[in-house]
Enzyme design. Structure first.
Site, PDB file in Angstrom:
ATOM      1  CE  LYS A  16      -3.788   2.123   2.530  1.00 24.34           C
ATOM      2  NZ  LYS A  16      -4.844   2.014   3.632  1.00 24.34           N
ATOM      3  CD  GLU A  57       8.297  -6.867   7.312  1.00 24.53           C
ATOM      4  OE1 GLU A  57       8.220  -7.271   8.498  1.00 24.53           O
ATOM      5  OE2 GLU A  57       8.054  -5.600   6.951  1.00 24.53           O
ATOM      6  N   GLY A  93      -5.820  -2.728   4.550  1.00 23.69           N
ATOM      7  CA  GLY A  93      -4.635  -3.841   4.088  1.00 23.69           C
ATOM      8  C   GLY A  93      -5.380  -5.029   4.203  1.00 23.69           C
ATOM      9  NE  ARG A  94      -7.708  -5.459  10.102  1.00 26.57           N
ATOM     10  CZ  ARG A  94      -6.963  -4.381  10.438  1.00 26.57           C
ATOM     11  NH1 ARG A  94      -5.768  -3.991  10.214  1.00 26.57           N
ATOM     12  NH2 ARG A  94      -7.503  -3.497  11.448  1.00 26.57           N
ATOM     13  CD  GLU A 130      -2.986  -5.930  11.227  1.00 27.28           C
ATOM     14  OE1 GLU A 130      -1.752  -6.480  11.300  1.00 27.28           O
ATOM     15  OE2 GLU A 130      -3.521  -5.745  10.070  1.00 27.28           O
ATOM     16  CG  HIS A 158      -5.254 -37.671  12.124  1.00 22.54           C
ATOM     17  ND1 HIS A 158      -5.388 -39.144  12.686  1.00 22.54           N
ATOM     18  CD2 HIS A 158      -6.117 -37.548  11.246  1.00 22.54           C
ATOM     19  CE1 HIS A 158      -6.242 -39.654  11.897  1.00 22.54           C
ATOM     20  NE2 HIS A 158      -6.864 -38.760  11.181  1.00 22.54           N
ATOM     21  CE  LYS A 188       4.691  -2.496  10.507  1.00 24.12           C
ATOM     22  NZ  LYS A 188       3.733  -1.861   9.601  1.00 24.12           N
TER      23      LYS A 188
END
Length: 553
Positions: free
Chosen positions: A209, A215, A270-271, A356, A387, A517
């Site tokens: 964005k 990263e 963003g999400r 978030e 399992h 950050k």
């Protein structure tokens, strides 16, 4: 805004919880033959069964009254109208506009819909060009592989949807691109992804964005260096890198031409952004028709959420049941278990979307929330989870609520369709076992029937008893299609929003991630043995010193 626990219906719900805790869910079915039909509803291709929750009509009435006390209908209207409900950032929250067919929606005096439709049209043209072989690299070869580089909402949503909707049989046919996702700054992920790829036929989609995410830019720069090393052509970046970003200047500085930037806007969180140009990798993987069907399914859920009465509103009901389990039955986590391997990444996507959004402890007006907010979201696809961790749910001493998700039919033309009844049977069985449990007497009877002596059976039975009364929701769809997946994602988005309204928090900021950050920016310098490190706490300083010592060897 009053604290939610001070509202009239909060203590009434606490009293209801105290009364119902001694009543098993199974006994509620025994006393009410219409329970299933009353606690199910269907919309937008999804069927919700919430009858396996420890609640009754009085609880549901009080939960809806609580929503009324929070003026939920007005909050829903405000979101769809583009009001700045993200108060801490002064922004509208309009991911719903990205999948709307409307022509007009004015935000801050600007009709945003023409720009939305223009970006979709550009995406469609680009996707057709790439998938059809018309977009060619520096050596004139068509694209065979796409690498999406992003993190958080620029990775989790697109990756989850692409995995769910790609048709494996088409991968080797024309236009059947292989789409890869790189998010982790750990170079091992980029290394593993690029191994075996041909730079001449690889297209990178850099999704950020702000185009400042550390990263993403680290991975993007390394990908560009790999591309130039492999092709020897610095100028070829324009044919092999496109960007999805709000930040035109930063994209240009990176070396990507403006014509290769796909825009989205600051009112897209963003999400919640997979519906925007952030979904470009989805469209490249699955085709623009599938992406448009995804949008249409989400819009159908939007319309239901916007117009249905609260008592018949699927996102509202799912949210209120979650409030009941979290705040009144004191259940700290929600296990999400899609019985569909295509939805393997759905729990991870939902972790960000929910935790978030609602992992907050301060209300919109800056006061302590005073009650528990978002549950811990976790899960894995069935039947694998059976399992792994289902033992804890059945016999552990920590309560867990569950959402099961399953399609009633397998992928169309699946060569392994005969597996599907076994998959569905396991899904239904786990929900039934969690609710009904098994008494020691029932377990002993099973062992006697298997040939054990009564004494041995009774000794073993105490270890085989399951308490039951673990709540769960069951979400069904006839088929997992782009439209039903779109509806499913929108369902959870709106559920999260409703819960945020009830708790009185802002579901659309994420200030809690900023400190880490900031500290990382300092620590990246401190880790350099040539630099004088800043002062940290004793533990962090010790870790820094150990890293520096190893680097200096």
């Amino acid at each position: 805004m009053p604290n939610v626990s001070s509202l009239k219906n909060w203590p009434l719900l606490e009293a209801s919880a105290a009364e119902l805790k001694s009543a098993s869910i199974a006994s509620q079915f025994e006393q009410d033959s219409d329970r299933f039909s009353r606690y199910t509803l269907e919309t937008a291709g999804l069927f919700l069964d919430y009858s396996k929750n420890q609640l009754d009509d009085e609880v549901m009435t009080r939960l809806h009254d609580l929503a009324g006390e929070r003026n939920l209908v007005d909050h829903i209207k405000a979101m769809f109208a583009g009001e700045p409900i993200n108060a801490t950032e002064g922004r509208a929250v309009l991911h719903t506009a990205l999948r709307s067919q409307a022509d007009d929606l004015v935000v801050d005096g600007i009709n945003v819909m023409p720009a939305v439709h223009e970006v979709l049209a550009r995406m469609k043209q680009f996707v057709q060009q790439v998938r059809g072989g018309g977009w060619q690299g520096v050596t004139g070869k068509p694209v065979t592989d796409v690498v999406n580089i992003g993190i958080g909402g620029s990775d989790l949503g697109p990756k989850m949807v692409a995995e769910a909707l790609v048709v494996p049989q088409l991968d080797s046919q024309p236009g059947g691109l292989k789409v890869h996702f790189v998010s982790n700054v750990d170079g091992e992920q980029l290394l593993a992804t690029l191994a075996g790829l041909n730079a001449e036929t690889t297209l990178f989609v850099i999704t950020s964005k702000t185009f400042t995410t550390a990263e993403t830019l680290t991975n993007a720069r390394s990908a560009r260096r790999w591309f130039v090393d492999q092709t020897g052509d610095e100028q070829g970046v324009d044919k092999h890198f496109v960007a999805v970003s709000c930040n035109a200047a930063a994209v240009t500085d990176f070396g990507i031409a403006e014509v290769n930037r796909f825009e989205f806007w600051d009112w897209v969180g963003g999400r919640y952004s997979l519906w925007s140009a952030v979904g470009l990798s989805i469209a490249l993987a699955c085709g623009m028709d599938a992406f448009e069907a995804l949008l249409a399914g989400a819009e159908q859920m939007d319309e239901h959420f916007r117009t249905a009465p609260l008592a018949e509103n699927m996102p509202v009901i799912l949210a209120l049941v979650g409030i009941w389990n979290r705040n009144f039955l004191d259940i700290p986590s929600l296990m999400v278990m899609p019985y569909d391997q295509r939805l393997a990444s759905f729990p991870a996507y939902l972790q960000q979307c929910d935790m978030e959004s609602n992992g907050k402890s301060v209300t919109l007006d800056g006061q302590p929330v005073g009650v528990k907010t978002a549950p811990v979201i976790w899960g894995a696809p069935g039947t694998n989870g059976q399992h792994a961790y289902m033992q804890l749910l059945h016999q552990g001493n920590e309560p867990v609520a569950s959402d099961f998700i399953v399609a009633l039919q397998p992928r169309q033309n699946s060569p392994f369709a005969e597996h599907h009844p076994l998959l569905v049977a396991n899904c239904f069985a786990q929900a039934e076992a969690l609710m009904g449990g098994r008494t020691a007497d029932e377990a002993a009877a099973t062992q006697v029937a298997a040939g054990y002596t009564l004494m041995d059976a009774q000794t073993l039975a105490v270890h085989q008893a399951l308490p039951g009364s673990h709540p769960s929701n069951m979400l069904l769809m006839d088929l997992l299609t782009p439209a039903t997946l779109g509806a499913l994602i929108a369902l959870y988005e709106h559920k999260i929003f409703v819960q945020g309204v009830i708790w009185g928090i802002n579901s659309f900021d994420q200030w809690g991630v900023e400190l880490g950050k900031q500290l990382a920016k300092t620590l990246i310098t401190d880790l350099d043995p040539a630099q004088t490190p800043a002062l940290h706490d004793g533990s962090t300083q010790g870790l820094v010193n150990r890293f520096r010592a190893v680097q200096a060897r």
